[in-house]
Each structure stands twice: as structure tokens, then as C-alpha cells.
Design a protein around this motif. Structure first.
Motif, PDB file in Angstrom:
ATOM      1  N   GLU A   1       0.750  -1.138  -0.010  1.00 39.30           N
ATOM      2  CA  GLU A   1       0.057   0.144   0.096  1.00 39.30           C
ATOM      3  C   GLU A   1       0.719   1.381   0.192  1.00 39.30           C
ATOM      4  O   GLU A   1       0.604   2.371   0.584  1.00 39.30           O
ATOM      5  N   GLY A   2       2.068   0.964  -0.500  1.00 42.14           N
ATOM      6  CA  GLY A   2       3.021   2.260  -0.697  1.00 42.14           C
ATOM      7  C   GLY A   2       3.577   2.830   0.485  1.00 42.14           C
ATOM      8  O   GLY A   2       3.946   3.805   0.568  1.00 42.14           O
ATOM      9  N   ASN A   3       3.554   2.036   1.491  1.00 35.74           N
ATOM     10  CA  ASN A   3       4.285   2.273   2.819  1.00 35.74           C
ATOM     11  C   ASN A   3       5.969   2.116   2.594  1.00 35.74           C
ATOM     12  O   ASN A   3       6.379   1.189   1.982  1.00 35.74           O
ATOM     13  N   HIS A   4       6.384   3.415   2.978  1.00 35.77           N
ATOM     14  CA  HIS A   4       7.777   3.547   2.643  1.00 35.77           C
ATOM     15  C   HIS A   4       8.779   3.054   3.875  1.00 35.77           C
ATOM     16  O   HIS A   4      10.094   3.355   3.842  1.00 35.77           O
ATOM     17  N   ALA A   5       8.221   2.365   4.923  1.00 35.19           N
ATOM     18  CA  ALA A   5       9.062   1.775   5.856  1.00 35.19           C
ATOM     19  C   ALA A   5       9.880   0.755   5.487  1.00 35.19           C
ATOM     20  O   ALA A   5      11.166   0.562   5.686  1.00 35.19           O
ATOM     21  N   VAL A   6       9.527  -0.081   4.344  1.00 35.03           N
ATOM     22  CA  VAL A   6      10.248  -1.201   3.799  1.00 35.03           C
ATOM     23  C   VAL A   6      10.972  -2.293   4.671  1.00 35.03           C
ATOM     24  O   VAL A   6      12.240  -2.116   4.847  1.00 35.03           O
ATOM     25  N   ARG A   7      10.162  -2.783   5.711  1.00 30.89           N
ATOM     26  CA  ARG A   7      10.391  -3.797   6.592  1.00 30.89           C
ATOM     27  C   ARG A   7      10.506  -5.273   6.351  1.00 30.89           C
ATOM     28  O   ARG A   7       9.349  -5.438   5.609  1.00 30.89           O
ATOM     29  N   THR A   8      11.069  -6.186   6.892  1.00 32.16           N
ATOM     30  CA  THR A   8      10.829  -7.466   6.443  1.00 32.16           C
ATOM     31  C   THR A   8      10.834  -8.122   7.821  1.00 32.16           C
ATOM     32  O   THR A   8      11.593  -7.933   9.018  1.00 32.16           O
ATOM     33  N   ALA A   9      10.262  -9.642   7.842  1.00 35.29           N
ATOM     34  CA  ALA A   9      10.267 -10.267   9.153  1.00 35.29           C
ATOM     35  C   ALA A   9      11.803 -10.530   9.736  1.00 35.29           C
ATOM     36  O   ALA A   9      12.061 -10.305  11.100  1.00 35.29           O
ATOM     37  N   TRP A  10      12.538 -11.122   8.967  1.00 38.11           N
ATOM     38  CA  TRP A  10      13.729 -11.385   9.332  1.00 38.11           C
ATOM     39  C   TRP A  10      14.815 -10.327   9.356  1.00 38.11           C
ATOM     40  O   TRP A  10      15.904 -10.678   9.874  1.00 38.11           O
ATOM     41  N   GLY A  11      14.553  -9.566   8.543  1.00 36.91           N
ATOM     42  CA  GLY A  11      15.766  -8.393   8.612  1.00 36.91           C
ATOM     43  C   GLY A  11      16.929  -8.856   7.808  1.00 36.91           C
ATOM     44  O   GLY A  11      17.052  -9.917   7.064  1.00 36.91           O
ATOM     45  N   PHE A  12      17.858  -7.806   7.567  1.00 34.58           N
ATOM     46  CA  PHE A  12      18.844  -8.039   6.728  1.00 34.58           C
ATOM     47  C   PHE A  12      19.956  -9.294   7.022  1.00 34.58           C
ATOM     48  O   PHE A  12      20.345  -9.895   6.242  1.00 34.58           O
ATOM     49  N   LEU A  13      20.157  -9.566   8.543  1.00 37.71           N
ATOM     50  CA  LEU A  13      21.099 -10.517   8.620  1.00 37.71           C
ATOM     51  C   LEU A  13      20.356 -11.704   9.347  1.00 37.71           C
ATOM     52  O   LEU A  13      21.239 -12.773   9.307  1.00 37.71           O
ATOM     53  N   ALA A  14      19.135 -11.747   9.094  1.00 39.23           N
ATOM     54  CA  ALA A  14      18.571 -13.141   9.165  1.00 39.23           C
ATOM     55  C   ALA A  14      18.639 -13.655  10.375  1.00 39.23           C
ATOM     56  O   ALA A  14      19.089 -14.907  10.604  1.00 39.23           O
ATOM     57  N   VAL A  15      19.015 -12.771  11.645  1.00 41.90           N
ATOM     58  CA  VAL A  15      19.044 -13.319  12.800  1.00 41.90           C
ATOM     59  C   VAL A  15      17.876 -12.780  13.717  1.00 41.90           C
ATOM     60  O   VAL A  15      17.819 -11.572  13.317  1.00 41.90           O
ATOM     61  N   ARG A  16      17.482 -13.364  14.839  1.00 43.73           N
ATOM     62  CA  ARG A  16      16.388 -12.706  15.522  1.00 43.73           C
ATOM     63  C   ARG A  16      16.417 -13.095  16.916  1.00 43.73           C
ATOM     64  O   ARG A  16      16.911 -14.202  17.279  1.00 43.73           O
ATOM     65  N   LEU A  17      15.456 -12.464  17.672  1.00 46.41           N
ATOM     66  CA  LEU A  17      15.090 -13.093  19.199  1.00 46.41           C
ATOM     67  C   LEU A  17      13.821 -12.866  19.217  1.00 46.41           C
ATOM     68  O   LEU A  17      13.049 -12.177  18.332  1.00 46.41           O
ATOM     69  N   PRO A  18      13.458 -13.838  19.874  1.00 49.82           N
ATOM     70  CA  PRO A  18      14.105 -14.836  20.752  1.00 49.82           C
ATOM     71  C   PRO A  18      14.534 -15.809  20.118  1.00 49.82           C
ATOM     72  O   PRO A  18      14.393 -16.000  19.046  1.00 49.82           O
ATOM     73  N   MET A  19      15.637 -16.755  20.842  1.00 48.29           N
ATOM     74  CA  MET A  19      15.883 -18.027  20.422  1.00 48.29           C
ATOM     75  C   MET A  19      15.033 -18.874  19.959  1.00 48.29           C
ATOM     76  O   MET A  19      13.853 -18.988  20.784  1.00 48.29           O
ATOM     77  N   PRO A  20      15.150 -19.788  19.182  1.00 44.10           N
ATOM     78  CA  PRO A  20      14.156 -20.742  18.895  1.00 44.10           C
ATOM     79  C   PRO A  20      14.211 -21.819  19.591  1.00 44.10           C
ATOM     80  O   PRO A  20      15.300 -21.936  20.662  1.00 44.10           O
ATOM     81  N   ASP A  21      13.098 -22.712  19.769  1.00 41.21           N
ATOM     82  CA  ASP A  21      12.979 -23.864  20.709  1.00 41.21           C
ATOM     83  C   ASP A  21      13.830 -24.987  20.212  1.00 41.21           C
ATOM     84  O   ASP A  21      14.473 -25.847  21.147  1.00 41.21           O
ATOM     85  N   ASP A  22      14.117 -25.056  18.794  1.00 38.23           N
ATOM     86  CA  ASP A  22      15.351 -26.021  18.492  1.00 38.23           C
ATOM     87  C   ASP A  22      16.394 -25.834  18.798  1.00 38.23           C
ATOM     88  O   ASP A  22      17.327 -24.663  18.720  1.00 38.23           O
ATOM     89  N   LYS A  23      17.115 -26.791  19.876  1.00 42.65           N
ATOM     90  CA  LYS A  23      18.207 -26.420  20.630  1.00 42.65           C
ATOM     91  C   LYS A  23      19.714 -26.256  19.674  1.00 42.65           C
ATOM     92  O   LYS A  23      20.407 -25.412  19.895  1.00 42.65           O
ATOM     93  N   GLN A  24      19.639 -27.203  18.613  1.00 38.76           N
ATOM     94  CA  GLN A  24      20.867 -26.872  17.816  1.00 38.76           C
ATOM     95  C   GLN A  24      20.782 -25.470  17.083  1.00 38.76           C
ATOM     96  O   GLN A  24      21.830 -24.987  16.942  1.00 38.76           O
ATOM     97  N   TRP A  25      19.576 -25.248  16.691  1.00 38.50           N
ATOM     98  CA  TRP A  25      19.549 -24.259  16.079  1.00 38.50           C
ATOM     99  C   TRP A  25      19.726 -22.835  16.742  1.00 38.50           C
ATOM    100  O   TRP A  25      20.421 -21.817  16.579  1.00 38.50           O
ATOM    101  N   ALA A  26      19.224 -22.829  18.029  1.00 39.11           N
ATOM    102  CA  ALA A  26      19.609 -21.787  19.190  1.00 39.11           C
ATOM    103  C   ALA A  26      21.170 -21.725  19.436  1.00 39.11           C
ATOM    104  O   ALA A  26      21.559 -20.622  19.472  1.00 39.11           O
ATOM    105  N   ALA A  27      21.730 -22.823  19.455  1.00 38.01           N
ATOM    106  CA  ALA A  27      23.175 -22.810  19.545  1.00 38.01           C
ATOM    107  C   ALA A  27      23.859 -22.046  18.397  1.00 38.01           C
ATOM    108  O   ALA A  27      25.011 -21.306  18.757  1.00 38.01           O
TER     109      ALA A  27
END
Length: 467
Positions: free
Chosen positions: A271-297
Motif C-alpha cells: 500500500e505504498g508504505n515507505h518503511a520497507v521492513r521484513t520479518a527476518w531483517g537483513f542479517l536473518a538473525v532474531r530474538l527470541p532464540m528458537p526452541d530447536d536447541k541446535q539452531w539456538a546454539a
């Protein structure tokens, strides 16, 4: 009383006329009429070169209004006449723009302090605030989005100041794209001194000067200059995906205008929104840590490689910088908000079930990429731990720093840098941009090869250390 009244009116009139004269002088130079105004027997008279005009008070107001209008009009004409000789294409672009049809002239944006070749420094610096009176919603949106932070983000990189200033402030490298970010008054002042005052604006990165075309900024090619290349080849991914192929065929007339074909703006500027944001962001790291222990590590290891966590897993000062740059989502709610917006966008052409399933595949590709990335980081980290690699003076901790980029001090760390910035990026970005070749051959497959080479180089370094 009557005379005193006339005297007061005359004094006010004289002051007003003087202000008009100064305004005209500023706009047109010193070649103005030598006129005066005074009151005599109820008549307001203007003495100019060549005679005297008798005017009623009402007529005088009309004359003053006409002078102001003509002065303003002459200002635009003066700019155009001069710049047609000096920078003719700028004038052509402005004449093609909606601005020229709606009374937005040179002085509206650039101010009226520059009238000759000798006072160019008086041109008002451009920023989104200049556009705000007419485009308040868009300015508010961009100030709350990631592009607003682009200028700050490039200087947040620890080795940015080691690059040639031509690349950074001169905008022949990182600064060429990151100039879209907002700048403080102090930064603008510094840039004017160092680079002649060019490239200070932000909106013109997408709406290029001086047409400022909405149609241009709505095309995916408007994003192409910056969103391409080693660390973010979104253009290459999009244009060779089915989404991109359909749009480009639509653009060249092969497919009908009504064909469904998403662009960058469809997905990232809903809808023309100029914020231009994505779920994962540029680095594809986020908080909180996942439940998957290996992925969290694995994610914790990557955050350590980014210098956001120290070797003991504690937050560093860099965490605040990464948060401020808006390249990560730090809450589940923030991430979910952006994911829901994307599902809604995909639902214009696909079922919700299909959209969610495809986006979740992108999530899983991040997990697969993180598994390989963490392995590479740990191998190099062990070399530091065992004293095979020595901590450089500039490093805070004895471990590889992924944000040093090409400035990494050893060949094995250079490989790690490419693995993160080039191949990991392509793995998950290719998945989200519906480009299987990028996700596999330019992304995940390259990461597998990177780990193999890092292991081999680590073994060689250990063997050499024994001698």
C-alpha cells in the motif's frame, strides 16, 4: 487625526514597499524599479522611473500583489533561463515533472538564497523534511523504516573508516547506496565541506531528480542499483524468478497489463508504505532464540561472530548498534507483524496455506545455513583458542569478526567472511525470492564447499604450527 492616520499608513506602506524592493532585489538582482510610495490628499502615489502613478488604496494593494506574484514567477523563470544553459537536462526533467504543473518551483525546494553562480553554497540542503509539507505520510513512514538508518548503518561497521573516503563519503562504494539514510545537521555540514554538498538528499535515491516520478519509483528497476551484487543480489534473484520474469514480460508488452506479476514494491512496500521492513531483517538473525536447541546454539555462535555476544555469550555494546540499525527483529511480536503482512500480500495471488508453507521453507533454509555457518565460525574460533591465530590489536575478542569483511586479517577468515556475507545471504534470500538456483547453487552448495575449505586450511595451519 486624519493627517496622522495618513502618516501612519504612509509609514507602514513605505516599510512594506521597502520589503518588497528587497525581495525583488533578492530574486532578480539589482535591476529593479526605483519606486517610492506616499500618501497625498487621500491618493496613494508611486513614483517610478518615468513618472508618477496615482492609485487608490485598493488598486495599490492589487499592484503590490502583482509585484509579489511577478517576482516569484520571475524567480522560477530566472532559474530556468540560467540552468537551461548550464544544466539543461535538469530543467527538462523538472518540466516533465508533476511539480512543474502544480507550482512547485526551484525556490520551493532549494530556497531563494542562490541567485548567481557565486552563491551556490546558499542552496538549501535537501532532506525528507523539505518534502514533508506535501508528503507528510511518506516522510513519517521512511523515518520509521530501515532505509532511514542506512547512513548510520554503514558507519557502524567496525572497519568502515579504513575504506577510501571516495567509497564512503564520496559515494563510489557503500555510500552510494547508503546515502538514502537520514543525516544529522552536523553530518550534512561535514559532507558539504568534503564532497561539495552532493548526495545529501534521500528521497531522490528512488524518485530521481528532477522528475521525482512516482511511476519510476514504482518499478522494480528503481531498486536495482542498490539491491544487487555480492551481499544482496535481490535484483538478480527477482528478475530471474517467475515473479520477475512475468513482470518484465508484462513491462515489455508480451503479457497483458492486467497480468498478476509482483514487484519489489508489491511485497516490501504494501500500500505504498515507505518503511520497507521484513520479518527476518537483513542479517536473518532474531530474538527470541528458537526452541530447536541446535539452531539456538548455532544462532548464538553467529551472534558471537557478529560481535553482538562476547565469547561467554554475554551481550556487547554492538548489540545496541545492531538493534538501532533495525537489521534484526528483537521480539516475536515484531517478527510476526511483518510475517503476517507478507502472508496477506502473497494471498493476493496464492492461498494462505501455500504462502505460509513457502515462507516457512525460507525459515528452514535459514536454519540449514546457520548450521553450516556456525560450524565454520567454531573451526576458526578454535584456532584462536589454541593460539594458532593471534588476536589482532583491533579485535575486542580473540575470535573472527564477521563484520570486518574484506579487512579480515587472514585468508581463512576471508573465506569465513565470504561464507557469511555472500553465500549465507544467497541461501535464504534465494529461498524467499522464489529463486531455487540461488538458494542451492549460489547459496547452500557454496556454503558446503566453504566449510570443506575452512577445515582443510585449519588443518594446514595446525600442521604448520607444530614445526
Amino acid at each position: 487625526m486624519k493627517c496622522n492616520h495618513r502618516i501612519k499608513i504612509h509609514c507602514c506602506l513605505a516599510i512594506f514597499v521597502d520589503l518588497i524592493k528587497k525581495a525583488i532585489a533578492r530574486l532578480l538582482g539589482d535591476h529593479i524599479l526605483n519606486f517610492k510610495a506616499f500618501c497625498y490628499n487621500g491618493q496613494y502615489r508611486i513614483i517610478k522611473e518615468g513618472g508618477t502613478m496615482k492609485l487608490s488604496f485598493v488598486r495599490l494593494l492589487f499592484v503590490i500583489a502583482a509585484v509579489i506574484f511577478c517576482a516569484s514567477h520571475a524567480s522560477a523563470e530566472t532559474c530556468v533561463d540560467c540552468h537551461k544553459k548550464i544544466t539543461p537536462s535538469i530543467v527538462t526533467d523538472w518540466e516533465l515533472s508533476k511539480h512543474s504543473k502544480t507550482g512547485v518551483d526551484c525556490a520551493t525546494c532549494h530556497g531563494d538564497k542562490h541567485t548567481t553562480a557565486y552563491d551556490v553554497a546558499n542552496v538549501r540542503p535537501q532532506s525528507p523534511d523539505v518534502c514533508s509539507p506535501c508528503h507528510a505520510n511518506q516522510v513519517t513512514q521512511i523515518k520509521g523504516g530501515k532505509h532511514a538508518l542506512a547512513w548510520v548503518a554503514q558507519w557502524a561497521m567496525p572497519s568502515a573508516h579504513w575504506q577510501p573516503m571516495t567509497l564512503m563519503e564520496g559515494k563510489k562504494g557503500c555510500g552510494g547506496c547508503h546515502r538514502i539514510g537520514l543525516k544529522s545537521d552536523e553530518e550534512v555540514k561535514g559532507l558539504k565541506e568534503k564532497s561539495g554538498g552532493f548526495g545529501l538528499a534521500s528521497c531522490d535515491v528512488c524518485h530521481t531528480r528532477h522528475t521525482f516520478s512516482v511511476k519510476e519509483a514504482s518499478q522494480p528497476q528503481a531498486c536495482q542499483t542498490c539491491h544487487m551484487g555480492i551481499d544482496h543480489p535481490q535484483w538478480e534473484m527477482f528478475s530471474s524468478s517467475k515473479h520477475g520474469v512475468r513482470f518484465l514480460l508484462k513491462q515489455n508488452g508480451t503479457l497483458p497489463e492486467t497480468t498478476a506479476a509482483p514487484t519489489c514494491q508489491t511485497c516490501h512496500m504494501q500500500e505504498g508504505n515507505h518503511a520497507v521492513r521484513t520479518a527476518w531483517g537483513f542479517l536473518a538473525v532474531r530474538l527470541p532464540m528458537p526452541d530447536d536447541k541446535q539452531w539456538a546454539a548455532d544462532r548464538a555462535t553467529i551472534l558471537q561472530g557478529l560481535g553482538v555476544l562476547d565469547p561467554q555469550g554475554n551481550p556487547t555494546d554492538r548489540l545496541a548498534v545492531v538493534k538501532a540499525a533495525d537489521v534484526v527483529r528483537v521480539t516475536q511480536e515484531d517478527w510476526q507483524k511483518e510475517r503476517d503482512k507478507m502472508v496477506k500480500t502473497c494471498n493476493q495471488c496464492h492461498s494462505v496455506n501455500f504462502a505460509k508453507a513457502e515462507l516457512e521453507k525460507g525459515d528452514q533454509m535459514i536454519r540449514e545455513a546457520d548450521r553450516l555457518m556456525a560450524e565454520g565460525i567454531r573451526i576458526v574460533g578454535d584456532l584462536y583458542k589454541d593460539g594458532i591465530l593471534k588476536k589482532p590489536m583491533k579485535y575486542t575478542h580473540a575470535r573472527a569478526d564477521l563484520l570486518t569483511f574484506h579487512d579480515a586479517p587472514t585468508v581463512i577468515e576471508q573465506k569465513l567472511f565470504l561464507m557469511f556475507l555472500k553465500h549465507r545471504m544467497r541461501t535464504f534470500q534465494g529461498a524467499f525470492h522464489a529463486n531455487p538456483d540461488y538458494a542451492l547453487w549460489y547459496g547452500w552448495s557454496e556454503m558446503v564447499r566453504d566449510v570443506t575449505e575452512i577445515k582443510e586450511r585449519a588443518a594446514e595451519l595446525r600442521e604448520r604450527a607444530k614445526k
